[in-house]
Design an enzyme around this catalytic site. Structure first.
Site, short mmCIF file in Angstrom:
data_model
loop_
_atom_site.label_atom_id
_atom_site.label_comp_id
_atom_site.label_asym_id
_atom_site.label_seq_id
_atom_site.Cartn_x
_atom_site.Cartn_y
_atom_site.Cartn_z
N ILE A 297 -12.73 -5.74 -7.97
CA ILE A 297 -12.97 -5.57 -9.42
C ILE A 297 -11.71 -5.01 -10.10
O ILE A 297 -11.21 -3.97 -9.69
CB ILE A 297 -14.15 -4.59 -9.68
CG1 ILE A 297 -15.42 -5.06 -8.97
CG2 ILE A 297 -14.38 -4.40 -11.17
CD1 ILE A 297 -16.59 -4.08 -9.11
N GLY B 101 -16.61 -5.65 8.20
CA GLY B 101 -15.30 -5.14 7.75
C GLY B 101 -15.36 -4.33 6.47
O GLY B 101 -14.35 -4.10 5.82
N ASP C 182 -15.28 8.62 0.61
CA ASP C 182 -14.57 7.44 0.08
C ASP C 182 -14.83 7.31 -1.43
O ASP C 182 -13.91 7.05 -2.21
CB ASP C 182 -15.04 6.20 0.84
CG ASP C 182 -14.42 4.92 0.31
OD1 ASP C 182 -13.28 4.62 0.66
OD2 ASP C 182 -15.09 4.22 -0.48
N LYS D 47 -12.21 7.49 -4.83
CA LYS D 47 -12.18 6.47 -5.89
C LYS D 47 -12.54 7.08 -7.25
O LYS D 47 -11.93 6.74 -8.27
CB LYS D 47 -13.14 5.33 -5.55
CG LYS D 47 -12.71 4.55 -4.31
CD LYS D 47 -13.82 3.64 -3.82
CE LYS D 47 -13.41 2.84 -2.60
NZ LYS D 47 -14.55 2.16 -1.95
P1 NAP Z 1 -7.59 -2.10 9.43
O1 NAP Z 1 -8.35 -3.37 9.52
O2 NAP Z 1 -7.88 -1.02 10.40
O3 NAP Z 1 -6.02 -2.48 9.50
C1 NAP Z 1 -5.03 -1.52 9.58
C2 NAP Z 1 -3.71 -2.20 9.90
O4 NAP Z 1 -2.67 -1.23 9.76
C3 NAP Z 1 -3.58 -2.75 11.32
O5 NAP Z 1 -2.87 -3.95 11.29
C4 NAP Z 1 -2.80 -1.66 12.05
O6 NAP Z 1 -1.99 -2.12 13.12
C5 NAP Z 1 -1.91 -1.16 10.97
N1 NAP Z 1 -1.55 0.26 11.15
C6 NAP Z 1 -2.37 1.33 11.10
N2 NAP Z 1 -1.68 2.46 11.31
C7 NAP Z 1 -0.40 2.10 11.50
C8 NAP Z 1 0.79 2.80 11.79
N3 NAP Z 1 0.82 4.13 11.91
N4 NAP Z 1 1.95 2.10 11.93
C9 NAP Z 1 1.94 0.75 11.80
N5 NAP Z 1 0.85 0.02 11.54
C10 NAP Z 1 -0.31 0.68 11.40
O7 NAP Z 1 -7.79 -1.43 7.98
P2 NAP Z 1 -8.29 -2.14 6.63
O8 NAP Z 1 -9.78 -2.20 6.61
O9 NAP Z 1 -7.52 -3.37 6.36
O10 NAP Z 1 -7.92 -1.01 5.56
C11 NAP Z 1 -6.59 -0.82 5.17
C12 NAP Z 1 -6.55 0.01 3.90
O11 NAP Z 1 -7.24 -0.67 2.86
C13 NAP Z 1 -7.21 1.38 4.00
O12 NAP Z 1 -6.49 2.29 3.21
C14 NAP Z 1 -8.58 1.15 3.40
O13 NAP Z 1 -9.14 2.33 2.87
C15 NAP Z 1 -8.23 0.18 2.31
N6 NAP Z 1 -9.31 -0.67 1.84
C16 NAP Z 1 -10.08 -1.35 2.72
C17 NAP Z 1 -11.07 -2.19 2.25
C18 NAP Z 1 -11.96 -2.95 3.17
O14 NAP Z 1 -12.91 -3.59 2.69
N7 NAP Z 1 -11.71 -2.95 4.47
C19 NAP Z 1 -11.26 -2.33 0.86
C20 NAP Z 1 -10.44 -1.61 -0.02
C21 NAP Z 1 -9.47 -0.78 0.47
P3 NAP Z 1 -2.62 -2.78 14.46
O15 NAP Z 1 -3.15 -4.09 13.98
O16 NAP Z 1 -1.50 -2.91 15.41
O17 NAP Z 1 -3.69 -1.85 14.90
N1 HSE Z 2 -15.07 1.28 2.94
C1 HSE Z 2 -14.92 0.94 1.58
C2 HSE Z 2 -16.26 0.57 1.00
C3 HSE Z 2 -13.98 -0.25 1.47
O1 HSE Z 2 -17.22 0.41 1.76
O2 HSE Z 2 -16.37 0.47 -0.21
C4 HSE Z 2 -13.62 -0.55 0.03
O3 HSE Z 2 -12.84 0.47 -0.52
#
Ligand code: NAP
Ligand code: HSE
Length: 428
Positions: free
Chosen positions: A136, A187, A201, A205
């Site tokens: 959004i 995810g 979380d 936000k």
């Molecule tokens: P994720 O699937 O766990 O992916 C994290 C990635 O970062 C992986 O590729 C990991 O490497 C890499 N990583 C983590 N720590 C690292 C380090 N110290 N050095 C180098 N690489 C590192 O996480 P995600 O769900 O995509 O979330 C990422 C961010 O987006 C977070 O801040 C989360 O709050 C935010 N977010 C997520 C969502 C959602 O729906 N998931 C929505 C909005 C915001 P490896 O692959 O080698 O482990």
């Molecule tokens: N874990 C977060 C959620 C991802 O469930 O809303 C999006 O920020």
């Protein structure tokens, strides 16, 4: 066509989605934006880990300095999560003249002053649209489309995981554990889902949203927080009977220099537009002085919706005209003129287990009266002397008075326990 070289820090859920859009939609982005976005590096922890995404493994590196020292990299997009080393990496990149895009609400909410300063001092961009409400475009709306308003209140469903869990418990009678498991598989959940289910979380936000909406730094520590792990199926059913649904709401209100910020499970009327926001969908309902009520709705979590917001930020980061720094004092200290309220007013639903015998209800009602808490309705189900549930709904009452009432009724003869307390917002 302008070419811009980008590094992704992380290629998990969100980073993977960004890679897919920039790769698969290369031609249309080129056509629409006159821009070729070229991913030169992808930083990960483990370059040998098997991955669900098809991309050239030659992009992978586990050495951040390779990215930092490459002057061709203009934009660094952080999707690693956590505070350290994400914060340090972003600041180092900005010091080297690289703009930063991040989905990391925790680091923005807790370290925005340092990040904002680094961006401003180095004349680069800091973008974080995907950090709040996934796909959004709520932050862009606040920054660039609501300048004609004083924003009075925000009511948001801004955590996809908890909304998904509550929706499946409400609609399908799923257990809390089963619904949480599915949210993890899809995810939506954070690496540590405690942050989702306990409401943290949503506080990150809300801190970002409320700061932009109220033009004042709203620290995370000032936000009252209660998660959904204590919500029982019984209360979900009782809420339905009363014409409500239970949502984890993030609420922000500003009146003069007084700010009220809270995240907790809330009963809202099932006819309100927020009540029909289900699954991992999010919505933010804002009341502005000129526009009145406004609601933005969309997917708040998950790979592609979040990547949609991140790609928009990457494109914005290619043009310095889009760089924005906060105009309010963005410091770690709370401005002395601001007052954060912990005695807000709302309705309350209270479920109490009592012995079903004469005088118990009267003694309870007396305690509510002594604390100036006015009862709207009381429902007792069943007739068993050993234990029956009483469901009490109050009129608007003060938070602190209700808390004192609860303490006092726990001590009453005939009261077995107070099972739950859920806040009710009738006047959104
Ligand atoms: P994720 O699937 O766990 O992916 C994290 C990635 O970062 C992986 O590729 C990991 O490497 C890499 N990583 C983590 N720590 C690292 C380090 N110290 N050095 C180098 N690489 C590192 O996480 P995600 O769900 O995509 O979330 C990422 C961010 O987006 C977070 O801040 C989360 O709050 C935010 N977010 C997520 C969502 C959602 O729906 N998931 C929505 C909005 C915001 P490896 O692959 O080698 O482990
Ligand atoms: N874990 C977060 C959620 C991802 O469930 O809303 C999006 O920020």
């Amino acid at each position: 066509m302008k070419t811009v070289k980008i590094a992704l820090l992380g290629i998990g859920n969100v980073g993977g989605g960004v890679y897919r859009i920039l790769n698969e939609d290369k031609a249309s982005i080129g056509h629409r934006e006159g821009l070729a976005c070229e991913i030169k590096y992808v930083l990960v922890r483990d370059v040998n880990k098997p991955r669900d995404l098809d991309f050239p493994k030659s992009l992978l590196t586990d050495d951040f300095n390779v990215i930092l020292d490459d002057d061709e990299i203009e934009i660094v997009a952080e999707f690693m999560g956590g505070i350290h080393p994400a914060k340090e990496y972003m600041i180092e990149c900005m010091k080297k003249g690289k703009s930063v895009v991040t989905a990391n609400k925790e680091v923005i909410a807790k370290h925005w002053p340092d990040l904002n300063r680094a961006a401003k001092e180095n004349g680069v961009g800091l973008f974080f649209e995907p950090s709040v409400a996934g796909g959004i475009p709520i932050l862009k709306t606040l920054w660039t489309s609501m300048q004609g308003n004083d924003i009075e209140s925000i009511y948001g469903i801004i955590n996809g995981t908890t909304n998904y869990i509550l929706s499946r418990m409400t609609d399908e009678g799923l257990t809390y554990e089963a619904a949480l498991n599915d949210a993890k598989k899809l995810g939506y959940a954070e690496p540590d889902p405690t942050n989702d289910v306990e409401g943290y979380d949503a506080t990150y936000k809300l801190s970002i949203l409320a700061s932009l909406a109220f033009h004042a730094k709203v620290p995370v520590e000032k936000i009252y927080v209660e998660g959904i792990s204590g919500i029982s199926p019984i209360d979900i059913d009782y809420a339905k009977e009363l014409g409500y649904v239970i949502k984890l709401l993030a609420i922000g209100k500003k009146n003069g220099e007084t700010i009220e910020v809270r995240v907790h499970p809330t009963m809202i009327k099932k006819t309100h537009p927020l009540a029909s926001v289900n699954g991992a969908y999010n919505a933010v309902f804002i009341k502005g002085s000129a526009v009145g009520g406004l609601m933005l709705y969309g997917q708040g979590a998950g790979r592609m919706p979040t990547a949609s917001a991140a790609v928009s930020d990457i494109i914005s980061a290619t043009n310095p005209a889009n760089f924005k720094y906060t105009t309010f004092e963005n410091t770690y200290e709370t401005p002395k003129c601001l007052n954060f309220k912990n005695d807000w007013e709302c309705g309350y639903y209270i479920r109490v287990s009592v012995h079903d015998r004469p005088g118990v209800l009267a003694s309870l009602a007396a305690v509510f009266g002594q604390h100036m808490v006015s009862i709207q309705s009381v429902i007792q189900t069943g007739q068993r002397e050993d234990q029956v549930p009483l469901r009490i709904v109050t009129h608007l009452a003060k938070e602190q008075s209700v808390k004192q009432t609860i303490e006092a009724i726990k001590a009453l003869d005939g009261v077995i326990q107070v099972d739950s307390l859920i806040r009710v917002e009738d006047d959104i």
